[in-house]
Design an enzyme around this catalytic site. Structure first.
Site, PDB file in Angstrom:
ATOM      1  N   PHE A  81     -33.853 -87.028 -39.828  1.00 31.14           N
ATOM      2  CA  PHE A  81     -34.995 -86.868 -38.932  1.00 31.14           C
ATOM      3  C   PHE A  81     -36.147 -86.229 -39.722  1.00 31.14           C
ATOM      4  O   PHE A  81     -35.937 -85.276 -40.478  1.00 31.14           O
ATOM      5  CB  PHE A  81     -34.607 -85.981 -37.745  1.00 31.14           C
ATOM      6  CG  PHE A  81     -35.472 -86.187 -36.542  1.00 31.14           C
ATOM      7  CD1 PHE A  81     -35.316 -87.296 -35.721  1.00 31.14           C
ATOM      8  CD2 PHE A  81     -36.465 -85.269 -36.231  1.00 31.14           C
ATOM      9  CE1 PHE A  81     -36.118 -87.480 -34.610  1.00 31.14           C
ATOM     10  CE2 PHE A  81     -37.271 -85.450 -35.122  1.00 31.14           C
ATOM     11  CZ  PHE A  81     -37.099 -86.557 -34.309  1.00 31.14           C
ATOM     12  N   ALA A 115     -30.961 -82.035 -37.604  1.00 24.84           N
ATOM     13  CA  ALA A 115     -30.593 -80.645 -37.896  1.00 24.84           C
ATOM     14  C   ALA A 115     -29.392 -80.191 -37.080  1.00 24.84           C
ATOM     15  O   ALA A 115     -28.611 -79.345 -37.528  1.00 24.84           O
ATOM     16  CB  ALA A 115     -31.792 -79.729 -37.624  1.00 24.84           C
ATOM     17  N   GLU A 117     -26.678 -81.683 -36.520  1.00 21.67           N
ATOM     18  CA  GLU A 117     -25.424 -82.065 -37.159  1.00 21.67           C
ATOM     19  C   GLU A 117     -25.160 -81.335 -38.472  1.00 21.67           C
ATOM     20  O   GLU A 117     -24.068 -81.430 -39.039  1.00 21.67           O
ATOM     21  CB  GLU A 117     -25.417 -83.574 -37.420  1.00 21.67           C
ATOM     22  CG  GLU A 117     -25.309 -84.438 -36.169  1.00 21.67           C
ATOM     23  CD  GLU A 117     -26.625 -84.571 -35.403  1.00 21.67           C
ATOM     24  OE1 GLU A 117     -26.579 -84.891 -34.210  1.00 21.67           O
ATOM     25  OE2 GLU A 117     -27.693 -84.358 -36.020  1.00 21.67           O
ATOM     26  N   ILE A 141     -39.740 -79.986 -35.905  1.00 15.98           N
ATOM     27  CA  ILE A 141     -41.131 -79.735 -35.522  1.00 15.98           C
ATOM     28  C   ILE A 141     -41.214 -79.588 -34.007  1.00 15.98           C
ATOM     29  O   ILE A 141     -40.638 -80.381 -33.255  1.00 15.98           O
ATOM     30  CB  ILE A 141     -42.042 -80.878 -36.005  1.00 15.98           C
ATOM     31  CG1 ILE A 141     -41.979 -80.949 -37.547  1.00 15.98           C
ATOM     32  CG2 ILE A 141     -43.477 -80.670 -35.540  1.00 15.98           C
ATOM     33  CD1 ILE A 141     -42.735 -82.117 -38.146  1.00 15.98           C
ATOM     34  N   HIS A 147     -36.511 -78.265 -26.272  1.00 19.42           N
ATOM     35  CA  HIS A 147     -35.532 -78.854 -27.194  1.00 19.42           C
ATOM     36  C   HIS A 147     -35.625 -78.227 -28.590  1.00 19.42           C
ATOM     37  O   HIS A 147     -34.611 -77.994 -29.259  1.00 19.42           O
ATOM     38  CB  HIS A 147     -35.778 -80.364 -27.260  1.00 19.42           C
ATOM     39  CG  HIS A 147     -34.813 -81.105 -28.128  1.00 19.42           C
ATOM     40  ND1 HIS A 147     -33.508 -81.324 -27.771  1.00 19.42           N
ATOM     41  CD2 HIS A 147     -34.969 -81.675 -29.361  1.00 19.42           C
ATOM     42  CE1 HIS A 147     -32.889 -82.003 -28.725  1.00 19.42           C
ATOM     43  NE2 HIS A 147     -33.756 -82.227 -29.707  1.00 19.42           N
ATOM     44  N   ARG A 186     -44.872 -76.620 -46.574  1.00 16.68           N
ATOM     45  CA  ARG A 186     -43.626 -75.977 -47.035  1.00 16.68           C
ATOM     46  C   ARG A 186     -42.658 -76.956 -47.691  1.00 16.68           C
ATOM     47  O   ARG A 186     -41.591 -76.551 -48.129  1.00 16.68           O
ATOM     48  CB  ARG A 186     -42.967 -75.276 -45.847  1.00 16.68           C
ATOM     49  CG  ARG A 186     -43.758 -74.060 -45.391  1.00 16.68           C
ATOM     50  CD  ARG A 186     -43.481 -73.665 -43.953  1.00 16.68           C
ATOM     51  NE  ARG A 186     -44.232 -72.474 -43.601  1.00 16.68           N
ATOM     52  CZ  ARG A 186     -45.524 -72.471 -43.281  1.00 16.68           C
ATOM     53  NH1 ARG A 186     -46.205 -73.613 -43.263  1.00 16.68           N
ATOM     54  NH2 ARG A 186     -46.144 -71.344 -42.993  1.00 16.68           N
TER      55      ARG A 186
END
Length: 216
Positions: A81, A115, A117, A141, A147, A186
Site C-alpha cells: 500500500f 501495514a 499485515e 496516510i 481507520h 520522509r
C-alpha cells in the site's frame, strides 16, 4: 565518592514561621524550593568535577552497539500500500545495511498487502529464527475516517511486541503521516529516509544484544 543528587522530595525541611497563614505556607514552600535547588547544584558540581578530574569511564561497564553488519542476516517486511513511497523506504534500508557490511544474500524482503499485515510476518520471521534483526517498512496516510488510527496503533504496537517477545531488534520504518507530502519528505526527501534510519537502528541493536549475550 560521588555525592548523590537529591531532589525536592529529600530536601531539608525549613522550620515553619509562627504564622500559619497562607502567606507563611507560601514562604515555606519557596524556602524549601530554594534550598533544594542549592543542594541539587552542589551535588551536580561535585559530580561534574569528578568527571573533569578524570572520573574514569573504565570504572563503569559500558555496552554499546557497533554498526557492524558483516555476517549478520536481516529480514525486511514491506507493505505494498502506497507502494511508490514504500519502495523508497526499502531502497534506503537495503542501502544502509549493505553499506554497513551486510551481504545482499543475507537480506530477505517480504512483501505484504498493507501495514496491518506487517506484525504477523515479523512474528513469523522471528519464530523461524536465523535473523539478527528485522525492519518494518510501510506508509500509512491519514484519511477521512478513524481507520488511520487503528492501523497505525496495531502496526506499531505489533512490531514492538514482536521485538519484546522474541528479543530480536525490529527497526520501525512505518510512516504515519497526515498527508502525502509528509510521507514524501520522509521517504528520501528533505527529512531523510526513515527506511535507512530504521535499518540503522536494527543494525545497532543487533550488536547491542550480541554484546549483552557475550557479557552474561
Amino acid at each position: 565518592m560521588l555525592f548523590p543528587l537529591t531532589s525536592a522530595a529529600s530536601s531539608p525541611v525549613i522550620a515553619s514561621s509562627p504564622d500559619d497563614s497562607l502567606a507563611a505556607h507560601r514562604w515555606r514552600r519557596r524556602e524549601q524550593h530554594r534550598v533544594s535547588s542549592i543542594v541539587d547544584r552542589v551535588g551536580t558540581w561535585f559530580y561534574t568535577r569528578r568527571l573533569r578530574k578524570g572520573f574514569e569511564m573504565s570504572d563503569i561497564r559500558e555496552i554499546h552497539g557497533r554498526l557492524a553488519g558483516t555476517g549478520r542476516r536481516f529480514g525486511l517486511v514491506a507493505s505494498r500500500f502506497n507502494e511508490r513511497l514504500v519502495e523508497q523506504l526499502v531502497a534506503g534500508a537495503v542501502d544502509c545495511l549493505v553499506r554497513h557490511g551486510v551481504a545482499e544474500s543475507d537480506l530477505t524482503v517480504v512483501r505484504v498487502p498493507g501495514a496491518w499485515e506487517i506484525p504477523l510476518v515479523l512474528e513469523r520471521l522471528a519464530v523461524g529464527g536465523g535473523f539478527d534483526g528485522l525492519v518494518a517498512l510501510g506508509v500509512v496516510i491519514r484519511g477521512e475516517t478513524p481507520h488511520f488510527e487503528y492501523i497505525c496503533a496495531a502496526a506499531t504496537a505489533g512490531a514492538a511486541e514482536v521485538a519484546r517477545r522474541h528479543t530480536v531488534p525490529v527497526g520501525l520504518g512505518i510512516l504515519t503521516c497526515a498527508d502525502t507530502a509528509q510521507a514524501e519528505e520522509r521517504a528520501g526527501g528533505k527529512s531523510g529516509n526513515k527506511g535507512w534510519d530504521a535499518a540503522l537502528a536494527a543494525l545497532e541493536m543487533a550488536d547491542v544484544l550480541a554484546s549483552l549475550s557475550a557479557a552474561t
